[in-house]
Design a protein around this motif. Structure first.
Motif, short mmCIF file in Angstrom:
data_model
loop_
_atom_site.label_atom_id
_atom_site.label_comp_id
_atom_site.label_asym_id
_atom_site.label_seq_id
_atom_site.Cartn_x
_atom_site.Cartn_y
_atom_site.Cartn_z
N CYS A 157 -53.85 13.97 -36.79
CA CYS A 157 -54.64 12.84 -37.32
C CYS A 157 -56.04 13.83 -37.69
O CYS A 157 -56.65 13.36 -38.82
CB CYS A 157 -55.38 12.07 -36.63
SG CYS A 157 -53.79 10.81 -36.24
N CYS B 8 -59.72 12.68 -39.50
CA CYS B 8 -59.55 11.26 -39.78
C CYS B 8 -60.42 10.46 -38.71
O CYS B 8 -60.99 9.47 -39.13
CB CYS B 8 -58.48 10.88 -39.87
SG CYS B 8 -58.27 8.85 -40.06
N HIS C 72 -52.94 1.26 -37.97
CA HIS C 72 -52.12 1.68 -39.47
C HIS C 72 -50.81 1.83 -39.36
O HIS C 72 -50.03 2.15 -40.34
CB HIS C 72 -52.86 2.88 -40.07
CG HIS C 72 -54.38 2.97 -40.09
ND1 HIS C 72 -55.24 3.13 -39.36
CD2 HIS C 72 -55.16 2.29 -41.23
CE1 HIS C 72 -56.53 2.96 -39.66
NE2 HIS C 72 -56.27 2.65 -41.04
N CYS D 161 -52.82 9.61 -42.19
CA CYS D 161 -51.72 8.82 -42.55
C CYS D 161 -52.08 8.14 -43.88
O CYS D 161 -50.85 7.62 -44.47
CB CYS D 161 -51.52 7.78 -41.48
SG CYS D 161 -52.80 6.68 -41.29
S1 SF4 Z 1 -56.41 8.32 -36.56
FE1 SF4 Z 1 -56.22 8.24 -38.76
S2 SF4 Z 1 -54.42 9.55 -39.52
FE2 SF4 Z 1 -54.33 9.04 -37.54
S3 SF4 Z 1 -53.14 7.39 -37.26
FE3 SF4 Z 1 -55.29 6.56 -37.25
S4 SF4 Z 1 -55.92 6.28 -39.48
FE4 SF4 Z 1 -53.79 7.37 -39.19
#
Ligand code: SF4
Lengths: 198, 496
Positions: free
Chosen positions: B419, B422, B142, B359
């Protein structure tokens, strides 16, 4: 990365095809934080069987793995190469490798050579007739020798060159180090730096 | 070959992505070989860095530019009792390893408890490190989030992390460019999240493969930086290498005065350069996609990949109507996993949990949007609602506005940054079979916990869903006679 020219050592006939990276090393080993020490994870499920070929004393200290087609398919985990390397293997011979595995192998100094199916069968027969026999993979000459049989293997020129020179990705890039330093000299001052924090 | 100046110009009209690429060329690849690109900013977190540092140690290599590298703890961090040792051994080990590596290699690290700790993609922008025209990499898919500033930002693998640590460069094969133009004005209650979910539903989860996407058009220009980050964040869910938005006054206003933003003459020089970072009028994209913002509605996923989505007012699609055999099979599998029957109106689907974070949607704008809807309301009975700010700083800023109080009075949990749910690497997970409306970016099987079922939604839909207990939009609240304070969302007076 060490230079690879010739690998000589005990060869293991692994009569299996479609060995995916999960079989080479299961996902639970991905939780670790190091880049070495994965020998215990290699073929983890299969090694629970005392009869599995790598558990047999004749094959102790093996350096060459001779396996069936489509080796290294599935997840892209580099751990598969690390596990083979940490176990002691310096070369893997197969009629066909999964692309990502072959790429990872080249980057980590593990020689992955392709030999046609019929020759692999012959190698297996030789090795099974005299378990623990040594074989030789000659990268310079691009040949594999098992007993009386010597056969050519395929490896792309670029990977071969890298192995012969012992160049990992980083070493390759650092051959351009002057260009990097020059670039840094003209990098504008508004571009970010992380130290020190205001 | 090397370029003479970082801001090289050529006569050929170029896209934004091509300009940023060209200005970072350290060495051009010979035919078929990758170019070597300079990396301006390297973001590091605990999950994908340990082997990279170990590799450096094995080879006896230092980190070339610790001053272009920054680390934070996010994936494994607990969101409750952050002063206690981390219970789960793997998580604890990854965090401890990052701390030791940061110390050994001289890298700035924002640890749990630090005001700048948080999700890596929230931290870079909030510090003003992410800026237009730079290259950003991170061992996380991401990383595309940072493209919202007009940066070329890409996720990389662990061996590439090691490569960047050692050389501050990355060999990269050139990409293709795709323009995603969104013209018009969003209806009240429709957000950046709905735009990107609609884009992915349109082009598919593989539609962006090999491309850098550039989001353009009046609807994109009208978005805040937080909204643009939401869009760029999910570029990877369309399979793209990166997503970008050309910088403009909105970008500059966001950046100005941030801790690492340029100052004085540097600022002026930067802005002058940044103003050149637009796709030239007659530049050609390899592909183009159009979306009419006026037509968009709140969007929600029904399946197990981010491309399996529909407007909230629609029903669960019938796989039998899908022509492509693979897609049909995937839809059938998804519905089975999601325990949904074709034809069920999306709005009749009840949820067990609502997750506001990640995020994609955990910045101040997102929290404002969410709380503007739940203010003065009570959450639906039996629904677990978790609100997780993207960083410790976002949490503080939200608290300064009293948003934490709104969350708590609503009956939801106000957590520490990370996070969180997520991906459920920390204890925040769904139980098997639980259904969640989530503002995150991935609805994969088991992503939020083994057997958990995820519906991706915007913060506004998450809020309305938390109140009604079934997938809902703010407009549904108005129809119920629930007045919503809509200062931040433009939903006011909506009756649709
Ligand atoms: S785990 Fe989720 S919040 Fe964390 S960086 Fe990856 S997509 Fe983003």
């Amino acid at each position: 990365m060490d230079k690879v020219t010739t690998v000589t050592g005990v060869a293991v006939p692994l009569r299996r095809s479609n060995v995916d990276t999960d079989q080479i090393i299961p996902a639970v080993f991905l939780k670790r934080v190091t880049k070495t020490g994965y020998d215990d994870g290699l073929f983890h499920e299969w090694r629970k069987d005392p009869q599995f070929i790598l558990n047999r004393p004749e094959y102790a200290g093996a350096r060459i793995l001779i396996t069936g087609s489509d080796f290294g398919t599935g997840s892209s985990r580099e751990h598969a190469v690390w596990a083979l390397r940490d176990f002691g293997f310096a070369a893997v011979i197969s009629p066909k490798f999964a692309d990502i595995f072959r790429g990872n192998a080249g980057k980590q100094g593990l020689l992955a050579g392709q030999v046609d199916e019929a020759t692999v069968e012959q190698f297996w027969a030789e090795l099974e007739a005299s378990p623990g026999m040594e074989a030789t993979v000659d990268l310079e000459a691009r040949t594999v020798t098992v007993g009386n049989i010597t056969a050519p293997f395929e490896i792309d020129d670029y990977t071969r060159w890298r192995l012969l020179e012992g160049l990992d990705d980083i070493a390759l890039t650092l051959r351009d180090e002057q260009a990097i330093t020059d670039f840094e000299a003209r990098r504008e001052s508004w571009r970010p730096t992380t130290l020190p924090a205001r | 070959m090397t370029t003479d100046s970082v801001s090289t110009t050529t006569d050929r009209p170029r896209t934004l992505a091509e300009k940023v690429w060209a200005s970072h060329l350290v060495a051009e690849g010979a035919k078929g070989e990758p170019d070597l690109l300079y990396i301006d900013l390297h973001l590091v977190h605990e999950v994908t860095s340990p082997q990279a540092f170990d590799g450096l140690r094995l080879a006896g290599r230092p980190v070339r530019r610790p001053d272009l590298t920054i680390a934070t703890e996010d994936h494994n961090t607990p969101t409750l009792a952050i002063d206690k040792p981390i219970a789960e051994p793997t998580s604890r080990k990854q965090i401890e390893t990052l701390r030791a590596n940061a110390q050994e290699f001289g890298i700035r690290l924002h640890s749990l408890g630090d005001v700048e700790q948080g999700i890596v993609h929230v931290v870079g922008p909030q510090l003003g490190l992410t800026m237009p025209g730079i290259t950003v990499v991170c061992g996380d898919s991401h990383t595309s989030t940072h493209g919202a500033f007009g940066a070329l930002a890409m996720g990389i693998g662990t061996s590439e992390v090691e490569h960047v640590l050692a050389t501050q460069t990355l060999p990269l094969k050139p990409f293709k460019t795709m323009a995603i133009t969104v013209e018009g004005e969003l209806k009240p209650g429709v957000t950046a999240k709905d735009i990107i979910l609609a884009v992915i539903a349109k082009i598919g989860t593989g539609g962006g493969q090999g491309y850098v996407l550039e989001y353009r058009g009046s609807a994109i220009r009208a978005l805040s930086m937080d909204g643009r980050m939401t869009i760029c964040n999910m570029s990877i869910e369309a399979g793209a290498r990166a997503g970008m938005v050309a910088p403009d006054e909105t970008t500059y206003a966001y950046l100005k005065g941030r801790p690492h933003a340029p100052e004085g003459a540097d600022w002026d020089a930067a802005v002058e350069y940044w103003n050149t970072l637009r796709t030239d009028d007659d530049a050609l994209f390899d592909a183009e996609v159009y979306l009419d913002a006026n037509e968009l509605e709140p969007f929600v996923t029904w399946g197990t990949n981010p491309g399996q989505g529909v407007s909230l007012s629609e029903s669960v699609p019938d796989p039998a109507t899908i022509i492509d055999a693979n897609e049909r099979a995937a839809a059938e599998r998804a519905l089975e996993y999601m325990d949904l029957a074709a034809g069920t109106p999306m709005k009749q689907i009840p949820v067990d949990a609502v997750f506001m974070g990640s995020c994609t949607n955990s910045r101040l704008d997102d929290l404002r949007a969410f709380t503007s809807i739940i203010k003065g309301q009570k959450k639906a009975e039996g629904v677990r609602v978790m609100v997780v700010p993207g960083s410790a700083r976002v949490r503080l800023e939200a608290e300064a506005e009293g948003l934490d109080k709104i969350v708590e009075e609503f009956g939801a949990e106000w957590r520490f940054a990370g996070c969180s749910m997520c991906l459920g690497m920390n204890p925040d997970q769904l139980a098997p079979g639980e259904r969640c409306a989530s503002t995150s970016n991935r609805n994969f099987e088991g992503r939020q916990g083994k057997g958990g079922r995820t519906h991706l939604v915007s913060p506004l839909v998450a809020a309305a869903t938390a109140i009604r207990g079934t997938l809902s939009s703010p407009a549904d609240l108005l129809a119920d006679g629930i007045a919503v304070d809509t200062e931040y969302t433009g939903v006011e007076g909506v009756s649709a």
